[in-house]
Design an enzyme around this catalytic site. Structure first.
Site, short mmCIF file in Angstrom:
data_model
loop_
_atom_site.label_atom_id
_atom_site.label_comp_id
_atom_site.label_asym_id
_atom_site.label_seq_id
_atom_site.Cartn_x
_atom_site.Cartn_y
_atom_site.Cartn_z
N ASP A 146 -27.09 21.04 -32.04
CA ASP A 146 -27.26 21.94 -30.91
C ASP A 146 -27.36 23.33 -31.51
O ASP A 146 -27.17 24.07 -30.93
CB ASP A 146 -26.50 21.79 -29.89
CG ASP A 146 -27.08 22.58 -28.60
OD1 ASP A 146 -28.23 22.94 -28.32
OD2 ASP A 146 -26.32 22.97 -27.76
N CYS A 210 -29.42 16.71 -7.30
CA CYS A 210 -29.50 17.96 -7.76
C CYS A 210 -29.42 18.95 -6.80
O CYS A 210 -30.47 19.00 -5.98
CB CYS A 210 -30.97 18.13 -8.73
SG CYS A 210 -30.89 19.57 -9.62
N CYS A 256 -25.73 15.41 -11.75
CA CYS A 256 -26.61 14.71 -11.92
C CYS A 256 -25.78 13.39 -13.03
O CYS A 256 -25.98 12.21 -12.94
CB CYS A 256 -27.76 15.10 -12.66
SG CYS A 256 -27.59 15.87 -14.34
#
Length: 361
Positions: A146, A210, A256
């Site tokens: 990342d 969500c 989620c």
């Protein structure tokens, strides 16, 4: 594609064993042809769904073409590392849901309650690369987690570490999605692993849960509406229409993931780095809003949260304090905490505090 020589087959097996010894839950190997993923990325960017994350578009084709990022690249050694804290209760998903229902609770994403994963994974990946080098001598490689323009999830998919869920995160049948991924790009023609098929079926739990409607459909995410984006990536004012939908999330969002049935198989971390720090799994909004800048930096030393800075930390908590009015309107402690920041030097903080106070009427 010709079969790799026996020495490379043996090396691939050794790399996987070394990876597990270093704390990775699984190691896979993939080629670096991301042609299909590149088309999807370009379409997503063209729709503007990346919001202010300009870095998603700034590196052109390199993001989907690892060999342009590191010339000579032939394979990606992809890894995943579980991060659910070791002491997480068996009913951790129910406990997270209970905190979301408590207007005074400060909800921090599970991955951010311990040490910064960038540092942990990068160190372990470097150690894995060093073991390979010790075994075969110098070779071309570069470590990522990342931290550079690499499409990590498609590489992990190709390496057989999981499939892309409808929420766009990687899912694994044995571990759900509570893990980090990273990779080493190498110039070695290692044998590749087979991708796995998707197993979401007709389930739409992640889409349905969500809070902001950021998941537009299976595999379609508008980051501009995602609470993780709003609390971490967005630098300025949080859109007025989205603030009431954010509840008491102050850094990231796991909704989620906690709703996903596959996370009943989520595995506990093997490294102490991801143990909870600073009581972030049980903290209140009032307590965290009281941290001054020095306390923020001191307490969050080594945490991924530090990168948003104290100003955005207060911005996020102010929104949550305002949303607490739905369950505790006019609560004296919440109002007093907000009033103490009403004249904050930052215009960003002042505006969000004023909004929150107005919610308490």
């Amino acid at each position: 594609m010709p079969s790799p020589p026996p020495d490379l087959i043996e090396l691939a097996a050794a790399i996987k064993a070394w990876g597990v010894q270093l704390g990775f839950a699984e190691v896979g190997i993939a080629d670096v042809d991301l042609g299909q993923a590149e088309a999807g990325l370009q379409a997503w960017l063209a729709q503007g769904h990346h919001g202010e994350m300009d870095y998603m578009a700034s590196h052109g084709s390199k993001r989907a073409r690892p060999a342009e990022l590191l010339p000579g690249t032939l394979r990606a050694i992809s890894v995943r590392m579980d991060y659910l804290p070791k002491n997480a209760a068996a009913d951790w998903r129910a406990r997270e849901a209970a905190r979301l229902a408590d207007p005074a609770a400060a909800v921090v994403s599970l991955y951010a309650r311990g040490r910064d994963y960038h540092k942990v994974l990068r160190s372990r990946l470097q150690q894995l690369a060093a073991r390979i080098e010790h075994a075969i001598g110098p070779f071309g490689y570069r470590v990522f987690t990342d931290s550079a323009p690499v499409m990590e999830l498609p590489l992990a998919q190709k390496a057989g570490l999981g499939w892309r869920g409808k929420h766009t995160l990687l899912l694994n049948r044995q571990a759900g999605s509570m893990f980090f991924i990273g990779e080493i790009l190498v110039d070695l023609a290692l044998p590749v692993d087979a991708a796995v098929s998707a197993h979401c079926g007709q389930c739409s739990s992640c889409i349905d849960v969500c809070p902001t409607g950021a998941i537009l459909g299976p595999g379609r995410l508008d980051a501009r509406r995602c609470i993780s984006y709003l609390t971490i990536e967005l630098k300025g004012q949080i859109p007025l229409e989205l603030r009431p939908l954010m509840g008491n999330h102050i850094y990231g969002c796991d909704d989620c993931q906690t709703a996903c049935p596959w996370n009943k198989y989520a595995q506990r971390a093997v490294l102490a780095d991801f143990d909870e720090r600073n009581g972030l799994g049980s903290a209140t909004l009032v307590d965290l809003f009281g941290w001054d800048e020095d306390a923020f930096h001191r307490r969050l030393e080594g945490s991924p949260i530090r990168r948003i800075g104290h100003e955005r930390w207060l911005r996020n908590i102010a929104v949550a304090l305002g949303n607490a009015a739905t369950g505790a309107r006019g609560n004296a402690a919440l109002v007093a905490a907000l009033q103490a920041r009403a004249d904050h030097p930052s215009a960003l903080v002042r505006e969000h505090v004023a909004w929150a106070l107005a919610r308490h009427g």
